[in-house]
Design a protein around this motif. Structure first.
Motif, PDB file in Angstrom:
ATOM      1  N   LEU A   1       0.741  -1.234   0.163  1.00  0.00           N
ATOM      2  CA  LEU A   1       0.170   0.077  -0.191  1.00  0.00           C
ATOM      3  C   LEU A   1       0.745   1.259   0.015  1.00  0.00           C
ATOM      4  CD1 LEU A   1      -2.688   1.419  -0.060  1.00  0.00           C
ATOM      5  CD2 LEU A   1      -2.831   1.137   2.721  1.00  0.00           C
ATOM      6  N   ALA A   2       1.677   1.239   0.764  1.00  0.00           N
ATOM      7  CA  ALA A   2       2.668   2.617   0.922  1.00  0.00           C
ATOM      8  C   ALA A   2       3.363   2.829  -0.394  1.00  0.00           C
ATOM      9  CB  ALA A   2       3.817   2.427   2.093  1.00  0.00           C
ATOM     10  N   ASP A   3       3.712   1.918  -1.164  1.00  0.00           N
ATOM     11  CA  ASP A   3       4.367   2.119  -2.553  1.00  0.00           C
ATOM     12  C   ASP A   3       3.257   2.372  -3.455  1.00  0.00           C
ATOM     13  OD1 ASP A   3       7.028   0.962  -1.779  1.00  0.00           O
ATOM     14  OD2 ASP A   3       6.148  -0.943  -1.701  1.00  0.00           O
ATOM     15  N   VAL A   4       2.001   1.782  -3.597  1.00  0.00           N
ATOM     16  CA  VAL A   4       1.243   2.135  -4.371  1.00  0.00           C
ATOM     17  C   VAL A   4       0.717   3.698  -4.239  1.00  0.00           C
ATOM     18  CG1 VAL A   4      -1.375   1.612  -5.152  1.00  0.00           C
ATOM     19  CG2 VAL A   4       0.224  -0.225  -4.583  1.00  0.00           C
ATOM     20  N   LYS A   5       0.377   4.265  -2.852  1.00  0.00           N
ATOM     21  CA  LYS A   5       0.193   5.552  -2.724  1.00  0.00           C
ATOM     22  C   LYS A   5       1.328   6.405  -3.229  1.00  0.00           C
ATOM     23  CE  LYS A   5      -0.601   6.179   1.738  1.00  0.00           C
ATOM     24  NZ  LYS A   5      -0.747   6.245   3.340  1.00  0.00           N
ATOM     25  N   ARG A   6       2.738   6.212  -2.995  1.00  0.00           N
ATOM     26  CA  ARG A   6       3.691   7.119  -3.591  1.00  0.00           C
ATOM     27  C   ARG A   6       3.911   6.741  -5.103  1.00  0.00           C
ATOM     28  NH1 ARG A   6       8.229   5.158  -5.283  1.00  0.00           N
ATOM     29  NH2 ARG A   6       8.108   3.324  -4.408  1.00  0.00           N
ATOM     30  N   LEU A   7       3.400   5.872  -5.823  1.00  0.00           N
ATOM     31  CA  LEU A   7       3.410   5.652  -7.279  1.00  0.00           C
ATOM     32  C   LEU A   7       2.307   6.352  -7.704  1.00  0.00           C
ATOM     33  CD1 LEU A   7       4.489   2.195  -7.478  1.00  0.00           C
ATOM     34  CD2 LEU A   7       5.759   3.872  -8.277  1.00  0.00           C
ATOM     35  N   THR A   8       1.064   6.344  -7.354  1.00  0.00           N
ATOM     36  CA  THR A   8       0.039   7.098  -7.796  1.00  0.00           C
ATOM     37  C   THR A   8      -0.477   8.402  -7.122  1.00  0.00           C
ATOM     38  OG1 THR A   8      -1.687   6.244  -5.925  1.00  0.00           O
ATOM     39  CG2 THR A   8      -1.163   4.858  -8.124  1.00  0.00           C
ATOM     40  N   GLY A   9       0.093   8.847  -5.972  1.00  0.00           N
ATOM     41  CA  GLY A   9      -0.101  10.160  -5.513  1.00  0.00           C
ATOM     42  C   GLY A   9      -1.695  10.103  -4.697  1.00  0.00           C
ATOM     43  N   LEU A  10      -2.234   9.071  -4.681  1.00  0.00           N
ATOM     44  CA  LEU A  10      -3.464   8.835  -4.075  1.00  0.00           C
ATOM     45  C   LEU A  10      -3.325   8.474  -2.673  1.00  0.00           C
ATOM     46  CD1 LEU A  10      -5.472   6.859  -6.951  1.00  0.00           C
ATOM     47  CD2 LEU A  10      -5.375   9.221  -6.549  1.00  0.00           C
TER      48      LEU A  10
ATOM     49  N   PRO B   1      -6.058  -5.585  -5.147  1.00  0.00           N
ATOM     50  CA  PRO B   1      -4.922  -6.264  -4.784  1.00  0.00           C
ATOM     51  C   PRO B   1      -5.016  -7.590  -4.814  1.00  0.00           C
ATOM     52  CG  PRO B   1      -5.993  -5.263  -2.839  1.00  0.00           C
ATOM     53  CD  PRO B   1      -6.653  -4.785  -4.033  1.00  0.00           C
ATOM     54  N   ILE B   2      -3.866  -8.358  -4.746  1.00  0.00           N
ATOM     55  CA  ILE B   2      -3.992  -9.708  -4.658  1.00  0.00           C
ATOM     56  C   ILE B   2      -3.309 -10.259  -3.162  1.00  0.00           C
ATOM     57  CG2 ILE B   2      -3.847 -10.318  -6.836  1.00  0.00           C
ATOM     58  CD1 ILE B   2      -0.937 -11.079  -6.483  1.00  0.00           C
ATOM     59  N   ARG B   3      -3.906 -11.219  -2.669  1.00  0.00           N
ATOM     60  CA  ARG B   3      -3.288 -11.807  -1.422  1.00  0.00           C
ATOM     61  C   ARG B   3      -2.147 -12.383  -1.578  1.00  0.00           C
ATOM     62  NH1 ARG B   3      -5.277 -11.298   3.140  1.00  0.00           N
ATOM     63  NH2 ARG B   3      -7.486 -10.452   2.318  1.00  0.00           N
ATOM     64  N   ILE B   4      -1.181 -11.924  -0.781  1.00  0.00           N
ATOM     65  CA  ILE B   4       0.175 -12.641  -0.996  1.00  0.00           C
ATOM     66  C   ILE B   4       0.638 -13.471   0.384  1.00  0.00           C
ATOM     67  CG2 ILE B   4       1.031 -10.818  -2.438  1.00  0.00           C
ATOM     68  CD1 ILE B   4       2.551  -9.435  -0.100  1.00  0.00           C
ATOM     69  N   SER B   5      -0.164 -13.353   1.281  1.00  0.00           N
ATOM     70  CA  SER B   5      -0.253 -13.984   2.546  1.00  0.00           C
ATOM     71  C   SER B   5      -1.619 -14.009   3.292  1.00  0.00           C
ATOM     72  CB  SER B   5       1.020 -13.603   3.578  1.00  0.00           C
ATOM     73  OG  SER B   5       0.711 -12.677   4.362  1.00  0.00           O
ATOM     74  N   THR B   6      -1.642 -14.786   4.327  1.00  0.00           N
ATOM     75  CA  THR B   6      -2.848 -14.655   5.146  1.00  0.00           C
ATOM     76  C   THR B   6      -3.304 -13.235   5.674  1.00  0.00           C
ATOM     77  OG1 THR B   6      -1.680 -15.240   6.999  1.00  0.00           O
ATOM     78  CG2 THR B   6      -2.831 -17.223   5.857  1.00  0.00           C
ATOM     79  N   ARG B   7      -2.147 -12.492   5.730  1.00  0.00           N
ATOM     80  CA  ARG B   7      -2.660 -10.989   6.239  1.00  0.00           C
ATOM     81  C   ARG B   7      -2.186  -9.950   5.607  1.00  0.00           C
ATOM     82  NH1 ARG B   7      -1.074 -10.948  12.492  1.00  0.00           N
ATOM     83  NH2 ARG B   7      -1.834  -8.896  12.108  1.00  0.00           N
ATOM     84  N   ALA B   8      -1.489 -10.226   4.361  1.00  0.00           N
ATOM     85  CA  ALA B   8      -1.056  -9.217   3.374  1.00  0.00           C
ATOM     86  C   ALA B   8      -1.602  -9.018   2.076  1.00  0.00           C
ATOM     87  CB  ALA B   8       0.435  -9.244   3.511  1.00  0.00           C
ATOM     88  N   VAL B   9      -1.908  -8.084   1.458  1.00  0.00           N
ATOM     89  CA  VAL B   9      -2.074  -7.936   0.149  1.00  0.00           C
ATOM     90  C   VAL B   9      -1.186  -6.968  -0.675  1.00  0.00           C
ATOM     91  CG1 VAL B   9      -4.378  -8.316   0.341  1.00  0.00           C
ATOM     92  CG2 VAL B   9      -3.581  -6.029   0.325  1.00  0.00           C
ATOM     93  N   ALA B  10      -0.944  -7.216  -1.963  1.00  0.00           N
ATOM     94  CA  ALA B  10      -0.199  -6.497  -2.670  1.00  0.00           C
ATOM     95  C   ALA B  10      -0.831  -6.298  -3.984  1.00  0.00           C
ATOM     96  CB  ALA B  10       1.485  -6.986  -2.893  1.00  0.00           C
TER      97      ALA B  10
END
Length: 65
Positions: free
Chosen positions: A12-21, A38-47
């Protein structure tokens, strides 16, 4: 033959930086179907896939033209 490049995934932090949203703007646009989910990359994380973010950015630049 070109070597295959692994897809990058952005949190999320990277997406916010890349998009400015902001977080709320991203989730609002996902709800409206404008921004990729996003897609789930683990039980508690998305990317988000880099290719999805790039495609969204390309569609925005075409809309603005």
């Amino acid at each position: 033959m070109e070597p295959l490049m692994a897809e990058q995934y952005f949190r999320l932090a990277d997406v916010k930086r890349l998009t400015g949203l902001s977080r709320s703007s991203l989730y609002e646009q996902m709800q409206r179907g404008v921004f990729p989910r996003p897609i789930r990359i683990s039980t508690r994380a998305v990317a988000w896939r880099e290719s999805d973010i790039v495609a969204w950015q390309d569609s925005r630049s075409q809309t603005a033209a």
